[in-house]
Design a protein around this motif. Structure first.
Motif, mmCIF file in Angstrom:
data_model
loop_
_atom_site.group_PDB
_atom_site.id
_atom_site.type_symbol
_atom_site.label_atom_id
_atom_site.label_comp_id
_atom_site.label_asym_id
_atom_site.label_seq_id
_atom_site.Cartn_x
_atom_site.Cartn_y
_atom_site.Cartn_z
ATOM 1 N N TYR A 203 0.799 -10.905 -26.854
ATOM 2 C CA TYR A 203 0.636 -9.664 -27.605
ATOM 3 C C TYR A 203 1.702 -9.600 -28.694
ATOM 4 O O TYR A 203 2.779 -10.190 -28.571
ATOM 5 C CB TYR A 203 0.745 -8.454 -26.681
ATOM 6 N N ALA A 204 1.393 -8.875 -29.762
ATOM 7 C CA ALA A 204 2.329 -8.711 -30.867
ATOM 8 C C ALA A 204 2.195 -7.323 -31.446
ATOM 9 O O ALA A 204 1.148 -6.680 -31.312
ATOM 10 C CB ALA A 204 2.081 -9.766 -31.945
ATOM 11 N N LEU A 205 3.244 -6.864 -32.090
ATOM 12 C CA LEU A 205 3.190 -5.583 -32.774
ATOM 13 C C LEU A 205 2.247 -5.673 -33.983
ATOM 14 O O LEU A 205 1.416 -4.794 -34.195
ATOM 15 C CB LEU A 205 4.590 -5.175 -33.230
ATOM 16 N N ALA A 206 2.367 -6.746 -34.760
ATOM 17 C CA ALA A 206 1.556 -6.859 -35.978
ATOM 18 C C ALA A 206 1.132 -8.307 -36.209
ATOM 19 O O ALA A 206 1.805 -9.247 -35.775
ATOM 20 C CB ALA A 206 2.342 -6.356 -37.186
ATOM 21 N N PRO B 291 -6.670 -5.101 -34.333
ATOM 22 C CA PRO B 291 -7.162 -6.333 -34.957
ATOM 23 C C PRO B 291 -7.894 -7.193 -33.933
ATOM 24 O O PRO B 291 -7.625 -7.113 -32.730
ATOM 25 C CB PRO B 291 -5.879 -7.023 -35.431
ATOM 26 N N LYS B 292 -8.784 -8.011 -34.404
ATOM 27 C CA LYS B 292 -9.512 -8.910 -33.511
ATOM 28 C C LYS B 292 -8.545 -9.958 -32.961
ATOM 29 O O LYS B 292 -7.750 -10.535 -33.713
ATOM 30 C CB LYS B 292 -10.651 -9.600 -34.269
ATOM 31 N N PRO B 293 -8.568 -10.230 -31.646
ATOM 32 C CA PRO B 293 -7.678 -11.257 -31.087
ATOM 33 C C PRO B 293 -7.970 -12.625 -31.704
ATOM 34 O O PRO B 293 -9.101 -12.918 -32.103
ATOM 35 C CB PRO B 293 -8.019 -11.246 -29.591
ATOM 36 N N PHE B 294 -6.928 -13.453 -31.794
ATOM 37 C CA PHE B 294 -7.136 -14.825 -32.242
ATOM 38 C C PHE B 294 -6.503 -15.773 -31.236
ATOM 39 O O PHE B 294 -5.700 -15.358 -30.393
ATOM 40 C CB PHE B 294 -6.581 -15.048 -33.654
ATOM 41 N N GLU B 295 -6.876 -17.047 -31.292
ATOM 42 C CA GLU B 295 -6.454 -17.996 -30.272
ATOM 43 C C GLU B 295 -5.722 -19.186 -30.892
ATOM 44 O O GLU B 295 -5.995 -19.581 -32.025
ATOM 45 C CB GLU B 295 -7.668 -18.505 -29.481
ATOM 46 N N VAL B 296 -4.781 -19.732 -30.119
ATOM 47 C CA VAL B 296 -4.075 -20.956 -30.491
ATOM 48 C C VAL B 296 -4.106 -21.895 -29.287
ATOM 49 O O VAL B 296 -4.117 -21.450 -28.143
ATOM 50 C CB VAL B 296 -2.624 -20.678 -30.911
ATOM 51 N N ASP B 297 -4.125 -23.187 -29.541
ATOM 52 C CA ASP B 297 -4.144 -24.182 -28.475
ATOM 53 C C ASP B 297 -2.752 -24.374 -27.899
ATOM 54 O O ASP B 297 -1.774 -24.484 -28.644
ATOM 55 C CB ASP B 297 -4.663 -25.524 -29.004
ATOM 56 N N GLN C 246 -3.245 -10.834 -29.070
ATOM 57 C CA GLN C 246 -3.737 -9.530 -29.491
ATOM 58 C C GLN C 246 -2.605 -8.752 -30.160
ATOM 59 O O GLN C 246 -1.540 -8.554 -29.571
ATOM 60 C CB GLN C 246 -4.253 -8.743 -28.287
ATOM 61 N N ALA C 247 -2.816 -8.319 -31.387
ATOM 62 C CA ALA C 247 -1.830 -7.512 -32.106
ATOM 63 C C ALA C 247 -2.252 -6.052 -32.105
ATOM 64 O O ALA C 247 -3.438 -5.729 -31.961
ATOM 65 C CB ALA C 247 -1.663 -8.019 -33.535
ATOM 66 N N ALA C 248 -1.273 -5.166 -32.281
ATOM 67 C CA ALA C 248 -1.563 -3.734 -32.302
ATOM 68 C C ALA C 248 -2.052 -3.280 -33.667
ATOM 69 O O ALA C 248 -2.815 -2.319 -33.773
ATOM 70 C CB ALA C 248 -0.320 -2.940 -31.907
ATOM 71 N N THR C 249 -1.611 -3.960 -34.728
ATOM 72 C CA THR C 249 -2.021 -3.602 -36.089
ATOM 73 C C THR C 249 -1.810 -4.801 -36.995
ATOM 74 O O THR C 249 -1.391 -5.874 -36.547
ATOM 75 C CB THR C 249 -1.204 -2.386 -36.596
ATOM 76 N N TYR C 250 -2.094 -4.619 -38.290
ATOM 77 C CA TYR C 250 -1.900 -5.693 -39.264
ATOM 78 C C TYR C 250 -0.542 -5.558 -39.953
ATOM 79 O O TYR C 250 -0.021 -4.447 -40.114
ATOM 80 C CB TYR C 250 -3.023 -5.679 -40.307
#
Length: 267
Positions: free
Chosen positions: A259-262, A79-85, A95-99
């Motif tokens: 990083y996250a699994l999903a 999945p595309k990485p996303f950002e939080v402040d 960055q997650a490995a999958t949805y």
């Protein structure tokens, strides 16, 4: 021979005792050497180790992998990485490995809520699709697993995030660090809106020691809105510097990534 922990037994049973795909449960699994290898950063194992030889023997006997080729390819795209402040002018990239979609969602729930250890090999296969952070290694980085509360640990009987983080630590050869604790007065994030999640996580974490290195890799099993990782990142960003007495101009010395699994909705 040393005794295996329950989750280790689950790994062996699911990985070598079933020739069906662990994801779709329809097609036969494909031997790992027939599948394209992703960017793995693992160091070759010690060929003289007893467990290495035993694993090779079992692998030769069953000659099967975890997934069919179709399911393996379906997990090949991150999945595309996303950002939080986490502070003014500072963001945390996740960055997650999958949805968090079917059928991975069902596998995660079975593992987390029903202690179904036969799902663990599948989850580890997915987890290993994550590329190791560039420039990170055992001497300059640590993995910070999302801590759980003592109350939740007693109720559930095990900590699924710690099990996943320990396996990721072995895969990346980056040590775990347990310098953060979670306060017991927070409730589960599942089913809450983003605003409720953020409110629930105010003062949810506390730093109990100074980070030993400058690169901190945060890890969680499911990043829905990223609120938990955001709160953990804010704690590490703010409290670590107050502990060592650094001023705001010095905070750039620490590098945080997550990083996250999903990733996805838990509804």
């Amino acid at each position: 021979m040393r005794r295996l922990a329950p989750y280790q037994s689950g790994l062996w049973l699911a990985e070598y005792g079933d020739v069906r795909c662990q994801l779709c449960r329809i097609y036969r699994s494909t031997p790992q050497f027939h599948l394209p290898q992703n960017h793995s950063s693992a160091i070759p194992p010690n060929n003289h180790s007893f467990f290495t030889k035993l694993r090779q023997h079992v692998n030769d006997r069953f000659n099967s992998g975890l997934l069919c080729s179709h399911c393996h390819h379906s997990l090949a795209w991150l999945p595309k990485p996303f950002e939080v402040d986490i502070a003014a002018g500072t963001v945390l990239s996740i960055q997650a490995a999958t949805y968090y979609d079917y059928p991975i969602r069902q596998a995660i729930r079975a593992f987390k809520h029903h202690e179904d250890m036969t799902k663990l090999p599948l989850l580890l296969h997915v987890l290993r699709q994550l590329p190791r952070p560039q420039g990170c290694h055992r001497d300059n980085s640590v993995i910070v697993a999302m801590p759980t509360t003592n109350k939740r640990l007693v109720k559930r009987g095990f900590d699924p995030v710690s099990i996943l983080a320990a396996q990721l630590s072995k895969h990346w050869h980056i040590p775990l660090w347990h310098g953060v604790e979670r306060i017991d007065n927070t409730v589960s994030q599942q089913g809450l809106t983003r605003a409720e999640r953020l409110s629930n996580l105010v003062n949810a974490f506390a730093l109990i020691e100074i980070p030993p290195v400058k690169r901190l890799i945060l890890f969680d099993d499911v990043a829905t809105t990223g609120a938990s990782l955001q709160a953990l990142g804010r704690t590490l960003y703010s409290q670590s510097f107050s502990l060592v007495g650094l001023n705001s101009q010095s905070t750039s010395r620490y590098q945080l990534s997550a990083y996250a699994l999903a990733h996805g909705s838990q509804l």
